[in-house]
Scaffold this motif. Sequence first.
Motif, mmCIF file in Angstrom:
data_model
loop_
_atom_site.group_PDB
_atom_site.id
_atom_site.type_symbol
_atom_site.label_atom_id
_atom_site.label_comp_id
_atom_site.label_asym_id
_atom_site.label_seq_id
_atom_site.Cartn_x
_atom_site.Cartn_y
_atom_site.Cartn_z
ATOM 1 N N SER A 191 10.899 3.520 -10.190
ATOM 2 C CA SER A 191 10.626 4.316 -11.387
ATOM 3 C C SER A 191 10.005 5.655 -11.019
ATOM 4 N N ILE A 192 9.091 5.644 -10.034
ATOM 5 C CA ILE A 192 8.463 6.891 -9.579
ATOM 6 C C ILE A 192 9.503 7.809 -8.946
ATOM 7 N N GLU A 193 10.404 7.219 -8.163
ATOM 8 C CA GLU A 193 11.445 8.006 -7.503
ATOM 9 C C GLU A 193 12.266 8.806 -8.505
ATOM 10 N N LYS A 194 12.611 8.185 -9.626
ATOM 11 C CA LYS A 194 13.470 8.833 -10.620
ATOM 12 C C LYS A 194 12.824 10.078 -11.196
ATOM 13 N N ASN A 195 11.499 10.101 -11.208
ATOM 14 C CA ASN A 195 10.782 11.224 -11.809
ATOM 15 C C ASN A 195 10.157 12.147 -10.774
ATOM 16 N N MET A 196 10.536 11.953 -9.521
ATOM 17 C CA MET A 196 9.913 12.721 -8.452
ATOM 18 C C MET A 196 10.552 14.101 -8.343
ATOM 19 N N HIS A 197 9.848 14.975 -7.659
ATOM 20 C CA HIS A 197 10.270 16.353 -7.460
ATOM 21 C C HIS A 197 11.667 16.407 -6.840
ATOM 22 N N PRO A 198 12.576 17.258 -7.362
ATOM 23 C CA PRO A 198 13.949 17.309 -6.836
ATOM 24 C C PRO A 198 14.042 17.733 -5.379
ATOM 25 N N ALA A 199 12.983 18.340 -4.839
ATOM 26 C CA ALA A 199 13.014 18.749 -3.426
ATOM 27 C C ALA A 199 12.903 17.557 -2.490
ATOM 28 N N ILE A 200 12.520 16.391 -3.018
ATOM 29 C CA ILE A 200 12.338 15.219 -2.166
ATOM 30 C C ILE A 200 13.573 14.343 -2.211
ATOM 31 N N ASP A 201 14.231 14.222 -1.087
ATOM 32 C CA ASP A 201 15.392 13.358 -0.969
ATOM 33 C C ASP A 201 14.978 11.907 -1.189
ATOM 34 N N MET A 202 15.809 11.167 -1.918
ATOM 35 C CA MET A 202 15.434 9.791 -2.221
ATOM 36 C C MET A 202 15.348 8.907 -0.978
ATOM 37 N N ASN A 203 16.025 9.314 0.103
ATOM 38 C CA ASN A 203 15.924 8.542 1.342
ATOM 39 C C ASN A 203 14.504 8.572 1.906
ATOM 40 N N PHE A 204 13.721 9.553 1.461
ATOM 41 C CA PHE A 204 12.341 9.660 1.898
ATOM 42 C C PHE A 204 11.562 8.387 1.585
ATOM 43 N N PHE A 205 11.931 7.703 0.500
ATOM 44 C CA PHE A 205 11.200 6.520 0.063
ATOM 45 C C PHE A 205 11.737 5.222 0.671
ATOM 46 N N LYS A 206 12.722 5.321 1.563
ATOM 47 C CA LYS A 206 13.319 4.108 2.113
ATOM 48 C C LYS A 206 12.284 3.245 2.821
ATOM 49 N N THR A 207 11.407 3.857 3.615
ATOM 50 C CA THR A 207 10.385 3.078 4.320
ATOM 51 C C THR A 207 9.426 2.431 3.330
ATOM 52 N N ALA A 208 9.063 3.157 2.285
ATOM 53 C CA ALA A 208 8.176 2.592 1.260
ATOM 54 C C ALA A 208 8.822 1.384 0.597
ATOM 55 N N GLU A 209 10.110 1.492 0.317
ATOM 56 C CA GLU A 209 10.842 0.371 -0.288
ATOM 57 C C GLU A 209 10.825 -0.835 0.642
ATOM 58 N N ASP A 210 11.103 -0.581 1.918
ATOM 59 C CA ASP A 210 11.128 -1.674 2.899
ATOM 60 C C ASP A 210 9.765 -2.344 3.010
ATOM 61 N N ILE A 211 8.715 -1.546 3.036
ATOM 62 C CA ILE A 211 7.360 -2.092 3.170
ATOM 63 C C ILE A 211 7.015 -2.977 1.982
ATOM 64 N N ILE A 212 7.276 -2.473 0.800
ATOM 65 C CA ILE A 212 6.936 -3.237 -0.406
ATOM 66 C C ILE A 212 7.776 -4.496 -0.513
ATOM 67 N N LEU A 213 9.069 -4.374 -0.241
ATOM 68 C CA LEU A 213 9.988 -5.489 -0.466
ATOM 69 C C LEU A 213 9.963 -6.532 0.646
ATOM 70 N N HIS A 214 9.577 -6.145 1.862
ATOM 71 C CA HIS A 214 9.741 -7.035 3.020
ATOM 72 C C HIS A 214 8.438 -7.566 3.616
ATOM 73 N N HIS A 215 7.273 -7.135 3.144
ATOM 74 C CA HIS A 215 6.053 -7.496 3.878
ATOM 75 C C HIS A 215 5.674 -8.976 3.733
ATOM 76 N N HIS A 216 6.354 -9.701 2.827
ATOM 77 C CA HIS A 216 6.128 -11.143 2.727
ATOM 78 C C HIS A 216 7.347 -11.955 3.161
ATOM 79 N N GLU A 217 8.320 -11.282 3.765
ATOM 80 C CA GLU A 217 9.443 -12.003 4.364
ATOM 81 C C GLU A 217 8.993 -12.541 5.724
ATOM 82 N N ASN A 218 9.418 -13.751 6.053
ATOM 83 C CA ASN A 218 9.048 -14.374 7.329
ATOM 84 C C ASN A 218 10.210 -14.326 8.308
ATOM 85 N N TYR A 219 9.879 -14.206 9.573
ATOM 86 C CA TYR A 219 10.909 -14.052 10.594
ATOM 87 C C TYR A 219 11.886 -15.226 10.608
#
Length: 358
Positions: free
Chosen positions: A262-290
């Motif tokens: 939701s934040i990404e959709k309203n973010m400054h147009p100068a910021i490429d959405m790929n910038f948030f890829k690491t943030a997405e991975d951190i939030i979505l994967h930090h409770h995944e087990n090996y």
Amino acid sequence: MKNFINDQKKLNKFFSDSEEVLYIEDYLRFLKDFLNNFFDVDTMGFYFLNQDCNILFNSEKDDCSYFFNENISFFMKNIMESSKSIVVDDISIFKDDEFLSDFYGNGNKSMMAVPIINNGDFLGVISVFNYEESFYDSSYLYIFELFTNVIKYSLLNKFMAFKMVNTTMNGLIEILETRDLETGAHVKRVAHYSKIIAERLFDKGIINSKDLIKEIFWFAPLHDIGKIGISDSILLKPSRLTESEFEEIKKHVLIGYDLLKSIEKNMHPAIDMNFFKTAEDIILHHHENYDGSGYPNGLRGNDISISGRILAVADTFDALCSERPYKDSFSFEDSLKIIINERGKQFDPIIIELTHVK
């Protein structure tokens, strides 16, 4: 000099290439390399004056320093009050100045400095240095002023975009802290642990990008942001959670992910959405087990992002070392033993091995 004025192709290429640069410090390095084609720049300095977050860039140190300082330097104050550019033949006369001392100490002798002014407001200074005395003259300064005026909005756009990201993230973390002070302290410690692990993996060749280290450190505090959506009765419960309560708190992963999108959709147009890829991975994967036993998607092995695998170790380690209403803290040594015992199960065995947790 005439080549600079007439070389529209190079200028257009600069703007085109700079659009691909995400980080303000990388943009400033890129800018310094471009300026060197025309002004023989040995060092570039950039000072952005802002009430929330000042930024100082010294290309010789190759990084940005973010700070807040009400007492700006004498040199900076003079430029601010006059709003005029300046050529300095020998900066040793300013050797004790807060802004120029580092540049002088690194062997720079002469400089040009141009104020950045927008709608009558003084925003900062961009300066270039040379190791020779009296290197720059008025003709150099004239062209430098023209160039600064051309790139001013691109520069401000880049800085303000990242200020927006930083402000948004800090605001979210503060919300967490108001609900649960320990959660706020926890996410900051996890960010530092994660950076240490990422740096070790970079040294060992597992991570091949310093930008990823930066992103992991920057975004790690957001890993538990979804807990904003968990009720106080569960989040602040002073005893162990029931099975149904644990299922409820597991939802914080997807809540956090949806919040970020939701934040990404309203973010400054100068910021490429790929910038948030690491943030997405951190939030979505930090409770995944090996071994695939984690949540929310039961990912296994390298299907889990490297940032997620790093956060899993850092997050668990801090939780073990921390006291909770329902448990005492484990000692440093015992916490390490638990981490090691989960090698290949909860945690990536390569991360455990290469970070020398033995």
